[in-house]
Motif scaffolding. Structure first.
Motif, PDB file in Angstrom:
ATOM      1  N   GLN A 118       0.833  -1.209   0.000  1.00 28.55           N
ATOM      2  CA  GLN A 118       0.000   0.000   0.000  1.00 28.55           C
ATOM      3  C   GLN A 118       0.867   1.258   0.000  1.00 28.55           C
ATOM      4  N   THR A 119       1.950   1.242   0.768  1.00 27.97           N
ATOM      5  CA  THR A 119       2.859   2.390   0.805  1.00 27.97           C
ATOM      6  C   THR A 119       3.477   2.640  -0.568  1.00 27.97           C
ATOM      7  N   LEU A 120       3.721   1.559  -1.305  1.00 24.58           N
ATOM      8  CA  LEU A 120       4.330   1.683  -2.630  1.00 24.58           C
ATOM      9  C   LEU A 120       3.311   2.039  -3.708  1.00 24.58           C
ATOM     10  N   GLY A 121       2.045   2.232  -3.303  1.00 20.65           N
ATOM     11  CA  GLY A 121       1.038   2.659  -4.261  1.00 20.65           C
ATOM     12  C   GLY A 121       0.301   1.539  -4.951  1.00 20.65           C
ATOM     13  N   ALA A 122       0.264   0.350  -4.343  1.00 21.35           N
ATOM     14  CA  ALA A 122      -0.414  -0.786  -4.958  1.00 21.35           C
ATOM     15  C   ALA A 122      -1.922  -0.555  -5.002  1.00 21.35           C
ATOM     16  N   THR A 123      -2.551  -1.129  -6.014  1.00 20.16           N
ATOM     17  CA  THR A 123      -4.013  -1.136  -6.063  1.00 20.16           C
ATOM     18  C   THR A 123      -4.528  -2.046  -4.953  1.00 20.16           C
ATOM     19  N   PRO A 124      -5.814  -1.939  -4.588  1.00 18.30           N
ATOM     20  CA  PRO A 124      -6.364  -2.846  -3.573  1.00 18.30           C
ATOM     21  C   PRO A 124      -6.169  -4.309  -3.938  1.00 18.30           C
ATOM     22  N   GLU A 125      -6.303  -4.636  -5.224  1.00 17.50           N
ATOM     23  CA  GLU A 125      -6.123  -6.025  -5.646  1.00 17.50           C
ATOM     24  C   GLU A 125      -4.674  -6.469  -5.445  1.00 17.50           C
ATOM     25  N   ALA A 126      -3.731  -5.612  -5.828  1.00 11.55           N
ATOM     26  CA  ALA A 126      -2.318  -5.962  -5.671  1.00 11.55           C
ATOM     27  C   ALA A 126      -1.941  -6.062  -4.199  1.00 11.55           C
ATOM     28  N   ALA A 127      -2.468  -5.171  -3.355  1.00 12.77           N
ATOM     29  CA  ALA A 127      -2.184  -5.238  -1.918  1.00 12.77           C
ATOM     30  C   ALA A 127      -2.706  -6.537  -1.332  1.00 12.77           C
ATOM     31  N   ALA A 128      -3.880  -6.975  -1.802  1.00 10.43           N
ATOM     32  CA  ALA A 128      -4.443  -8.243  -1.320  1.00 10.43           C
ATOM     33  C   ALA A 128      -3.573  -9.420  -1.752  1.00 10.43           C
ATOM     34  N   LYS A 129      -3.043  -9.347  -2.981  1.00  8.11           N
ATOM     35  CA  LYS A 129      -2.165 -10.422  -3.445  1.00  8.11           C
ATOM     36  C   LYS A 129      -0.855 -10.446  -2.663  1.00  8.11           C
ATOM     37  N   ALA A 130      -0.357  -9.283  -2.328  1.00  2.92           N
ATOM     38  CA  ALA A 130       0.855  -9.238  -1.508  1.00  2.92           C
ATOM     39  C   ALA A 130       0.598  -9.875  -0.152  1.00  2.92           C
ATOM     40  N   GLU A 131      -0.556  -9.593   0.430  1.00  2.07           N
ATOM     41  CA  GLU A 131      -0.899 -10.182   1.725  1.00  2.07           C
ATOM     42  C   GLU A 131      -1.019 -11.697   1.620  1.00  2.07           C
ATOM     43  N   ARG A 132      -1.679 -12.173   0.556  1.00  6.44           N
ATOM     44  CA  ARG A 132      -1.836 -13.624   0.415  1.00  6.44           C
ATOM     45  C   ARG A 132      -0.491 -14.298   0.147  1.00  6.44           C
ATOM     46  N   ALA A 133       0.328 -13.701  -0.682  1.00  4.08           N
ATOM     47  CA  ALA A 133       1.654 -14.267  -0.947  1.00  4.08           C
ATOM     48  C   ALA A 133       2.479 -14.318   0.330  1.00  4.08           C
ATOM     49  N   ASP A 154      23.058 -12.356  -6.796  1.00  6.82           N
ATOM     50  CA  ASP A 154      21.687 -12.777  -7.064  1.00  6.82           C
ATOM     51  C   ASP A 154      20.829 -11.578  -7.456  1.00  6.82           C
ATOM     52  N   ASP A 155      19.869 -11.807  -8.359  1.00 12.16           N
ATOM     53  CA  ASP A 155      18.960 -10.731  -8.748  1.00 12.16           C
ATOM     54  C   ASP A 155      18.007 -10.397  -7.602  1.00 12.16           C
ATOM     55  N   VAL A 156      17.472  -9.189  -7.622  1.00 17.15           N
ATOM     56  CA  VAL A 156      16.466  -8.791  -6.638  1.00 17.15           C
ATOM     57  C   VAL A 156      15.087  -8.932  -7.262  1.00 17.15           C
ATOM     58  N   PRO A 157      14.041  -9.117  -6.441  1.00 14.76           N
ATOM     59  CA  PRO A 157      12.678  -9.158  -6.983  1.00 14.76           C
ATOM     60  C   PRO A 157      12.327  -7.828  -7.646  1.00 14.76           C
ATOM     61  N   GLN A 158      11.392  -7.894  -8.579  1.00 14.70           N
ATOM     62  CA  GLN A 158      10.930  -6.686  -9.262  1.00 14.70           C
ATOM     63  C   GLN A 158       9.408  -6.671  -9.277  1.00 14.70           C
ATOM     64  N   GLY A 159       8.824  -5.508  -9.218  1.00 15.51           N
ATOM     65  CA  GLY A 159       7.382  -5.369  -9.168  1.00 15.51           C
ATOM     66  C   GLY A 159       6.915  -5.160  -7.738  1.00 15.51           C
ATOM     67  N   ILE A 160       5.792  -4.473  -7.573  1.00 18.53           N
ATOM     68  CA  ILE A 160       5.334  -4.098  -6.234  1.00 18.53           C
ATOM     69  C   ILE A 160       5.062  -5.313  -5.360  1.00 18.53           C
ATOM     70  N   VAL A 161       4.316  -6.297  -5.882  1.00 18.39           N
ATOM     71  CA  VAL A 161       3.935  -7.443  -5.043  1.00 18.39           C
ATOM     72  C   VAL A 161       5.159  -8.270  -4.654  1.00 18.39           C
ATOM     73  N   LEU A 207      10.312   4.293   0.626  1.00 20.78           N
ATOM     74  CA  LEU A 207       9.785   3.750   1.877  1.00 20.78           C
ATOM     75  C   LEU A 207      10.432   4.456   3.062  1.00 20.78           C
ATOM     76  N   ASN A 208       9.664   4.689   4.090  1.00 14.13           N
ATOM     77  CA  ASN A 208      10.213   5.196   5.350  1.00 14.13           C
ATOM     78  C   ASN A 208      10.534   4.003   6.229  1.00 14.13           C
ATOM     79  N   LEU A 209      11.769   3.556   6.144  1.00 15.48           N
ATOM     80  CA  LEU A 209      12.158   2.287   6.763  1.00 15.48           C
ATOM     81  C   LEU A 209      12.200   2.347   8.277  1.00 15.48           C
TER      82      LEU A 209
END
Length: 663
Positions: free
Chosen positions: A363-378, A426-433, A483-485
């Motif tokens: 959500q802080t990174l500007g995800a849509t509600p659907e993407a935020a829900a997928k991040a939570e489920r993942a 190693d590569d880092v993940p890419q994309g909000i989720v 992000l405000n870490l």
């Protein structure tokens, strides 16, 4: 000069221990032979032998020796012990001050005599191995594997040192099957040449090159390439003395397995190499290295290895099919029975924390509600594959299998990459989720272990918290995340992240003192903004304008330090009516202009633009110091000029505390 040659011939030494064993042996031999001025001429390691050769002096040089002994009033037993240790008598001792001293002329020692001493033998016998073993007849002597032969030669003559049940001779052996039986060794060169004739490539580097070339040639003959794996190549090179590369076939139905499953099973269980077709896709063939040149061209060896691989992949296929009988969330309750850490609860507790944090980050990174829900489920499911059959068999596939079992492409992608980066390459993940889940996993690990007091100390880091911190830093910076870490991770963890960032910058050859200067002037927990500001300042300092302005700052700060100690501090607004010199009037106006414009650019995060504003101060600052006497005889003018210098310091502090810069 004489040639010293040592070979230690044993049962098969684990591949991972050969190079380090040879390095330890070389270093110990050179140290033990130091009185003979050794010059190393060769070091060898392989599946069944370690060897070292060096040229040495025929005898040590005579030398005067002085050793301080016990105090003059020490007990007789202490003095006698000192004499025994140094093979001396009381007549060799003199008293000076409060101590005994042993002074004597040490006569030359023949190389053969030095090599025959227990100290030299002990140098070899106590070689450090990760694991050692005893065997029949060895008594208390241990070695990485049972020793079978020792060669210890000085110009071809045997030095009969003894290690456990084995006495040195001049006999060695070639390949177990292609060159069996003993042969006599006269020198290091003759030994290496004879081993070559007896089907042993004794040089580790040449053996590795032979393995690599053989694999690629065998693959190319079928229009294939070998999937790169330097670690496996190193290991296989340590398993064979006479490498012969061969190609086997994979049954078509096993190509339906995920490539990670198939290739890991081949690598871990059988040390097989994966292949690729002309388009770079996984091919239905595997490559391996035999330790013998068979009369049938390797046909029987290939057939045997194909049978073994069929059984291995059938087992993997069983786990693959069984795991997929249920959706991934079916395994989630089983995490309640898996302890993460005694102070931190179960893996289920951890999954719930990661899920909540992943949603917050998304959500802080500007995800849509659907993407935020997928991040939570993942986040909730990212540890569920730990209790699947496949990960139980192959722990290296954790995360990977969860990605396959997730049932949703976006959720699966986030689970698959949430452990990344596992290392610096190693590569880092890419994309909000994916980024949200990977960050949540690492930040949760950091803040929870810090919360219960399990922090890295010195070189100890049992929970890999330094690696987790570096992972957070890389994910944020390489994706440009905002992000405000400090709010996400807490103050203590944020300070730890900054410390690891300093280490990272130092490792890259960058100036971490610039980071310190920026942080001290403007505490910021947005790493992307912080690094942008740091890089802009670092670039400015590399210019002539930056270097000169830094010198002027230091001059001003030094004057203020001295004068403030007398009657300071000299703070407050500069009185324009007391600016009597053109140079100070110009500087005051420039500071007002730069302060205004730099503030605007800093607020807009145009850090390079802000540095350009500061660059304009160089000319008026140089003119001020060239033309104006700060400590004017009139007290009010002096105070006003000191306030002007304080104004210069404070304006420069808008971007960084320049006093923290080194050099």
């Amino acid at each position: 000069m004489a040639e010293f040659f040592l070979e230690l011939f044993s049962e098969e030494i684990p591949a991972r221990m050969q190079a380090s064993g040879a390095e330890h042996l070389k270093n110990r031999i050179l140290t033990a032979l130091a009185p003979l001025s050794p010059e190393l001429s060769g070091v060898w390691s392989g599946p069944r032998r370690l060897a070292v050769a060096a040229t040495i002096r025929a005898e040590t040089e005579a030398a005067d020796e002085e050793v301080r002994g016990p105090r003059a009033n020490a007990p007789a037993a202490a003095i006698d012990g000192f004499l025994r240790k140094n093979a001396a008598t009381r007549d060799d001792l003199v008293v000076e001050g409060d101590f005994y001293y042993l002074r004597r002329r040490r006569m030359p020692t023949r190389a053969a005599d030095l090599l025959s001493t227990p100290d030299f033998t002990n140098t070899i016998a106590t070689l450090p191995w990760p694991k050692s073993m005893r065997w029949g007849g060895s008594g208390d002597f241990t070695w990485v594997r049972p020793l079978r032969r020792i060669i210890c030669l000085l110009d071809g003559a045997v030095i009969p040192i003894v290690l456990g049940p084995v006495t040195a001779s001049n006999q060695s052996e070639g390949h177990r099957f292609m060159g069996p039986g003993a042969f006599t060794v006269a020198s290091a060169a003759q030994w290496a040449a004879e081993l070559g004739r007896r089907s042993v490539i004794v040089d580790a580097g040449k053996r590795r090159a032979t393995v690599e070339t053989g694999l690629h040639d065998a693959a190319a003959a079928r229009g294939l390439t070998i999937a790169g794996d330097a670690g496996l190549l190193d290991e296989v090179s340590g398993l064979v003395e006479w490498p012969v590369a061969l190609i086997g076939a994979i049954e078509p139905h096993h190509m339906a397995l995920p490539p990670e499953v198939r290739e890991l099973s081949m690598k871990v269980n059988q040390r097989y190499f994966s292949t690729r077709d002309a388009e770079g896709r996984p091919a239905s063939f595997f490559a391996f290295v035999a330790n013998i040149a068979a009369n049938d061209g390797g046909a029987a060896i290939v057939a045997g290895n194909e049978r073994v691989l069929r059984a291995r992949l059938s087992d993997a296929e069983h786990f693959w099919n069984e795991d997929r009988r249920h959706p991934l969330d079916h395994y989630l309750p089983k995490l309640k029975g898996v302890t993460f850490h005694a102070k931190l609860g179960t893996q289920f507790d951890r999954a719930e924390r990661i899920a909540a944090l992943a949603r917050e980050i998304a959500q802080t990174l500007g995800a849509t509600p659907e993407a935020a829900a997928k991040a939570e489920r993942a986040g909730l499911l990212c540890k569920a594959d730990l209790v699947t059959g496949m990960v139980g068999e192959f722990p290296e596939l954790q995360g990977v299998m969860g990605g396959y079992y997730a049932g949703d492409a976006d959720v699966g992608a986030a689970i698959r990459t949430h452990y990344q980066p596992k290392g610096p390459s190693d590569d880092v993940p890419q994309g909000i989720v994916p980024c949200a889940v990977a960050l949540a996993d690492k930040i949760d690990t950091l803040r929870e272990f810090f919360r219960v007091g399990e922090k890295p100390t010195g070189s100890g880091d049992p929970y890999a918290l330094r690696r987790a911190a570096l992972g957070v830093i890389r994910i944020v910076l390489e994706n440009g995340l905002r992000l405000n870490l400090r709010g996400l991770a807490g103050d203590e963890v944020f300070d730890f992240l900054i410390d690891r960032l300093r280490v990272k910058l130092r490792g890259e050859g960058k100036r971490f003192d610039v980071l310190n200067a920026v942080l001290d002037a403007s505490p910021d927990d947005d790493l992307t903004r912080l690094i942008a500001r740091t890089e802009a300042l670092g670039g400015f300092l590399e210019t002539d304008d930056g270097a000169n302005l830094l010198a002027a700052y230091r001059r001003a700060a030094n004057i203020l330090r001295i004068e403030d100690a007398k009657d300071g501090p000299h703070e407050g607004a500069v009185d324009a009516s007391l600016l009597t010199e053109a140079a100070e009037t110009t500087l005051a106006g420039s500071l007002d202009s730069v302060d205004r414009d730099a503030r605007q650019k800093l607020a807009a995060e145009d850090f390079t633009g802000a540095m350009r504003e500061f660059a304009t101060l160089r000319i008026p600052v140089d003119a001020f110091f060239d033309q104006v006497i700060v400590n004017d005889e009139k007290p009010e003018i002096r105070r006003n000029r000191l306030r002007l210098l304080a104004r210069l310091r404070d304006v420069m502090h808008r971007v960084a505390d320049f006093s923290k810069l080194e050099g």
